[in-house]
Design a protein around this motif. Structure first.
Motif, mmCIF file in Angstrom:
data_model
loop_
_atom_site.group_PDB
_atom_site.id
_atom_site.type_symbol
_atom_site.label_atom_id
_atom_site.label_comp_id
_atom_site.label_asym_id
_atom_site.label_seq_id
_atom_site.Cartn_x
_atom_site.Cartn_y
_atom_site.Cartn_z
ATOM 1 N N ALA A 113 43.750 28.645 33.318
ATOM 2 C CA ALA A 113 44.466 28.331 32.079
ATOM 3 C C ALA A 113 45.016 29.573 31.369
ATOM 4 C CB ALA A 113 43.566 27.530 31.139
ATOM 5 N N PRO A 114 44.226 30.644 31.165
ATOM 6 C CA PRO A 114 44.805 31.803 30.481
ATOM 7 C C PRO A 114 45.859 32.525 31.310
ATOM 8 C CG PRO A 114 42.560 32.264 31.177
ATOM 9 C CD PRO A 114 42.777 30.804 31.392
ATOM 10 N N LEU A 115 45.777 32.434 32.635
ATOM 11 C CA LEU A 115 46.816 33.054 33.464
ATOM 12 C C LEU A 115 48.094 32.224 33.411
ATOM 13 C CD1 LEU A 115 47.754 35.266 35.325
ATOM 14 C CD2 LEU A 115 46.757 34.004 37.257
ATOM 15 N N VAL A 116 47.971 30.912 33.425
ATOM 16 C CA VAL A 116 49.148 30.061 33.258
ATOM 17 C C VAL A 116 49.846 30.388 31.940
ATOM 18 C CG1 VAL A 116 49.930 27.680 32.878
ATOM 19 C CG2 VAL A 116 48.314 28.180 34.722
ATOM 20 N N GLU A 117 49.064 30.525 30.878
ATOM 21 C CA GLU A 117 49.639 30.846 29.570
ATOM 22 C C GLU A 117 50.297 32.229 29.593
ATOM 23 O OE1 GLU A 117 50.664 30.146 25.532
ATOM 24 O OE2 GLU A 117 50.099 28.833 27.219
ATOM 25 N N ALA A 118 49.678 33.187 30.280
ATOM 26 C CA ALA A 118 50.264 34.523 30.375
ATOM 27 C C ALA A 118 51.588 34.488 31.131
ATOM 28 C CB ALA A 118 49.292 35.481 31.063
ATOM 29 N N VAL A 119 51.650 33.706 32.201
ATOM 30 C CA VAL A 119 52.904 33.560 32.949
ATOM 31 C C VAL A 119 53.976 32.948 32.052
ATOM 32 C CG1 VAL A 119 54.029 32.346 34.861
ATOM 33 C CG2 VAL A 119 51.805 33.446 35.222
ATOM 34 N N ARG A 120 53.616 31.922 31.322
ATOM 35 C CA ARG A 120 54.596 31.256 30.451
ATOM 36 C C ARG A 120 55.074 32.176 29.329
ATOM 37 N NH1 ARG A 120 51.547 25.292 30.256
ATOM 38 N NH2 ARG A 120 52.370 24.575 32.298
ATOM 39 N N ARG A 121 54.230 33.020 28.838
ATOM 40 C CA ARG A 121 54.638 33.910 27.744
ATOM 41 C C ARG A 121 55.417 35.120 28.264
ATOM 42 N NH1 ARG A 121 52.956 32.364 22.987
ATOM 43 N NH2 ARG A 121 51.175 30.943 22.803
ATOM 44 N N PHE A 122 54.991 35.685 29.387
ATOM 45 C CA PHE A 122 55.660 36.878 29.908
ATOM 46 C C PHE A 122 56.919 36.531 30.699
ATOM 47 C CE2 PHE A 122 56.004 40.401 33.042
ATOM 48 C CZ PHE A 122 56.282 41.406 32.133
ATOM 49 N N ARG A 123 56.924 35.370 31.351
ATOM 50 C CA ARG A 123 58.074 34.844 32.090
ATOM 51 C C ARG A 123 58.510 35.780 33.228
ATOM 52 N NH1 ARG A 123 60.718 30.885 28.896
ATOM 53 N NH2 ARG A 123 62.792 31.494 29.586
ATOM 54 N N PRO A 124 57.597 36.080 34.160
ATOM 55 C CA PRO A 124 57.962 36.961 35.274
ATOM 56 C C PRO A 124 58.809 36.245 36.317
ATOM 57 C CG PRO A 124 55.760 36.116 35.604
ATOM 58 C CD PRO A 124 56.199 35.621 34.248
ATOM 59 N N HIS A 125 59.708 36.982 36.937
ATOM 60 C CA HIS A 125 60.426 36.464 38.098
ATOM 61 C C HIS A 125 59.588 36.627 39.360
ATOM 62 C CE1 HIS A 125 63.765 37.229 35.267
ATOM 63 N NE2 HIS A 125 64.302 36.170 35.828
ATOM 64 N N VAL A 126 58.760 37.683 39.402
ATOM 65 C CA VAL A 126 57.970 38.022 40.588
ATOM 66 C C VAL A 126 56.510 38.177 40.178
ATOM 67 C CG1 VAL A 126 57.558 39.790 42.350
ATOM 68 C CG2 VAL A 126 59.911 39.173 41.731
ATOM 69 N N ILE A 127 55.613 37.644 41.013
ATOM 70 C CA ILE A 127 54.166 37.821 40.833
ATOM 71 C C ILE A 127 53.608 38.434 42.107
ATOM 72 C CG2 ILE A 127 51.951 36.660 40.504
ATOM 73 C CD1 ILE A 127 53.382 34.523 38.896
ATOM 74 N N THR A 128 52.731 39.432 41.947
ATOM 75 C CA THR A 128 52.003 39.984 43.090
ATOM 76 C C THR A 128 50.512 39.802 42.874
ATOM 77 O OG1 THR A 128 51.799 42.228 42.174
ATOM 78 C CG2 THR A 128 53.786 41.746 43.450
ATOM 79 N N THR A 129 49.792 39.588 43.990
ATOM 80 C CA THR A 129 48.330 39.465 43.936
ATOM 81 C C THR A 129 47.780 39.676 45.336
ATOM 82 O OG1 THR A 129 46.508 38.152 43.008
ATOM 83 C CG2 THR A 129 48.204 36.956 44.263
ATOM 84 N N TYR A 130 46.578 39.166 45.615
ATOM 85 C CA TYR A 130 45.923 39.361 46.909
ATOM 86 C C TYR A 130 46.149 38.158 47.822
ATOM 87 C CZ TYR A 130 43.337 42.154 43.488
ATOM 88 O OH TYR A 130 42.998 42.986 42.445
ATOM 89 N N ASP A 131 45.989 38.394 49.126
ATOM 90 C CA ASP A 131 46.063 37.296 50.086
ATOM 91 C C ASP A 131 44.785 36.451 49.989
ATOM 92 O OD1 ASP A 131 44.004 38.094 52.095
ATOM 93 O OD2 ASP A 131 45.345 39.770 52.484
ATOM 94 N N PRO A 132 44.692 35.335 50.714
ATOM 95 C CA PRO A 132 43.529 34.446 50.553
ATOM 96 C C PRO A 132 42.180 35.087 50.860
ATOM 97 C CG PRO A 132 45.333 33.257 51.597
ATOM 98 C CD PRO A 132 45.765 34.693 51.526
ATOM 99 N N SER A 133 42.171 36.173 51.636
ATOM 100 C CA SER A 133 40.907 36.859 51.920
ATOM 101 C C SER A 133 40.488 37.764 50.782
ATOM 102 C CB SER A 133 41.036 37.695 53.201
ATOM 103 O OG SER A 133 41.811 38.864 52.962
ATOM 104 N N GLY A 134 41.373 37.956 49.805
ATOM 105 C CA GLY A 134 41.116 38.886 48.717
ATOM 106 C C GLY A 134 41.394 40.330 49.077
ATOM 107 N N GLY A 135 41.790 40.571 50.327
ATOM 108 C CA GLY A 135 41.975 41.940 50.792
ATOM 109 C C GLY A 135 40.680 42.531 51.320
ATOM 110 N N TYR A 136 39.572 42.178 50.676
ATOM 111 C CA TYR A 136 38.228 42.443 51.188
ATOM 112 C C TYR A 136 37.311 41.443 50.495
ATOM 113 C CZ TYR A 136 36.254 44.980 47.111
ATOM 114 O OH TYR A 136 35.749 45.332 45.888
ATOM 115 N N PRO A 137 36.128 41.194 51.052
ATOM 116 C CA PRO A 137 35.357 40.023 50.615
ATOM 117 C C PRO A 137 34.587 40.190 49.316
ATOM 118 C CG PRO A 137 34.220 41.122 52.407
ATOM 119 C CD PRO A 137 35.545 41.822 52.258
ATOM 120 N N HIS A 138 35.251 40.618 48.271
ATOM 121 C CA HIS A 138 34.646 40.601 46.945
ATOM 122 C C HIS A 138 34.965 39.236 46.326
ATOM 123 C CE1 HIS A 138 33.669 41.455 42.811
ATOM 124 N NE2 HIS A 138 33.339 42.693 43.096
#
Length: 293
Positions: A113-138
């Motif tokens: 919910a707070p990330l959805v709200e952040a996306v709606r307020r900031f209005r990014p064209h591009v989002i970057t994050t990790y792949d489904p593995s997290g990049g490493y198992p943390h």
């Protein structure tokens, strides 16, 4: 918008890219899901700032917020906390349970919910994050992927995550996964260091990854960022409790790195605009179009 699990992740994954785009005038927001409260001191030369301690979750959170502010300034980006608590990295066999307050245990709709709200307020064209593995198992890295994927799908849907006084729906256009340490990159830098008569830190790492047959995810996008390595390094060292200035991240001479691997790598996970692969720009298919306005 670059979504990360802990303070310091934004400086070790895609940092030169965010610095480059910020320098070009792009609005860049780093979103940090947790406060990094369960991180240990990883820098043997670290001294806790005067007036602070590193003995409790609250004290660690305060120190790491100071470090994050300095790193954001070094990169020239904005930064936003989601406010969840670091899950810690469980160790042992069997693994112990996560703490009750762990980010990775927060129900998905509450965590997203707070990330959805952040996306709606900031209005990014591009989002970057990790792949489904997290990049490493943390657990926090894996859950950051899950939460970001939920926000990618839900932020533009007016029927989801409806709150009084919330921002209007916004649909981002491209979702990328960070790729920090592909075998191709490790091998290229490793061979360049040996060729220069230098000791490489990557030999055992390459061998172990090859022996374990860890699958390589596809790289679709290489963003040229060599001229921003200095800003990346400044952001890394800003996280003084976590990053040893004489350690692994600084083992490769920057002139060697700039010569043989002047990029940061990404995987285009989803796109709502047409683009051609391979890319050299996260905004390929967006720049110069109506959707960029």
């Amino acid at each position: 918008m670059a979504v990360h699990a802990h303070p310091d992740d934004e400086s070790s994954k895609g940092a030169a890219t965010t610095a480059r785009y910020a320098a070009e005038g792009v609005e860049v927001l780093v979103v940090t899901c947790t406060g990094g409260e369960r991180g240990d001191v990883l820098n043997p030369s670290y001294a806790v700032p005067e007036g602070h301690s590193f003995d409790t979750l609250e004290a660690k959170r305060a120190v790491r917020r100071l470090e994050m502010a300095a790193a954001a300034q070094a990169l020239g980006v904005q930064q936003h906390w989601l406010g969840f608590v670091d899950s810690g990295l469980p160790e042992g066999d069997p693994l112990p349970p996560l703490p009750d307050d762990a980010f990775a245990l927060v129900p998905l709709e509450e965590a997203a919910a707070p990330l959805v709200e952040a996306v709606r307020r900031f209005r990014p064209h591009v989002i970057t994050t990790y792949d489904p593995s997290g990049g490493y198992p943390h657990p926090d890295h894996i859950y950051t992927h899950t939460v970001t994927a939920e926000a990618w799908e839900a932020a533009g849907d007016a029927s989801r995550y409806v709150v009084d006084g919330g921002a209007e729906p916004w649909t981002p256009l491209k979702l990328y996964y960070n790729h920090g340490f592909s075998v191709e990159r490790l091998r290229t830098v490793h061979e360049a260091m040996l060729g220069a008569g230098l000791e490489s830190p990557f030999g055992d790492w390459i061998s172990s990854r090859t022996a374990r047959e860890i699958p390589e995810r596809p790289v679709t996008t290489k963003v040229p960022v060599a001229e921003f390595f200095a800003r990346r390094d400044a952001a890394l060292t800003a996280h003084a409790s976590q990053i040893d200035p004489a350690g692994f991240f600084f083992a490769v001479p920057r002139d060697v790195e700039a010569d043989v691997w002047p990029w940061e790598e990404y995987e285009l996970a989803e796109s709502r605009v047409e683009t051609s692969i391979p890319e050299d720009d996260l905004f390929a298919g967006i720049r110069g179009t109506e959707v960029a306005r």
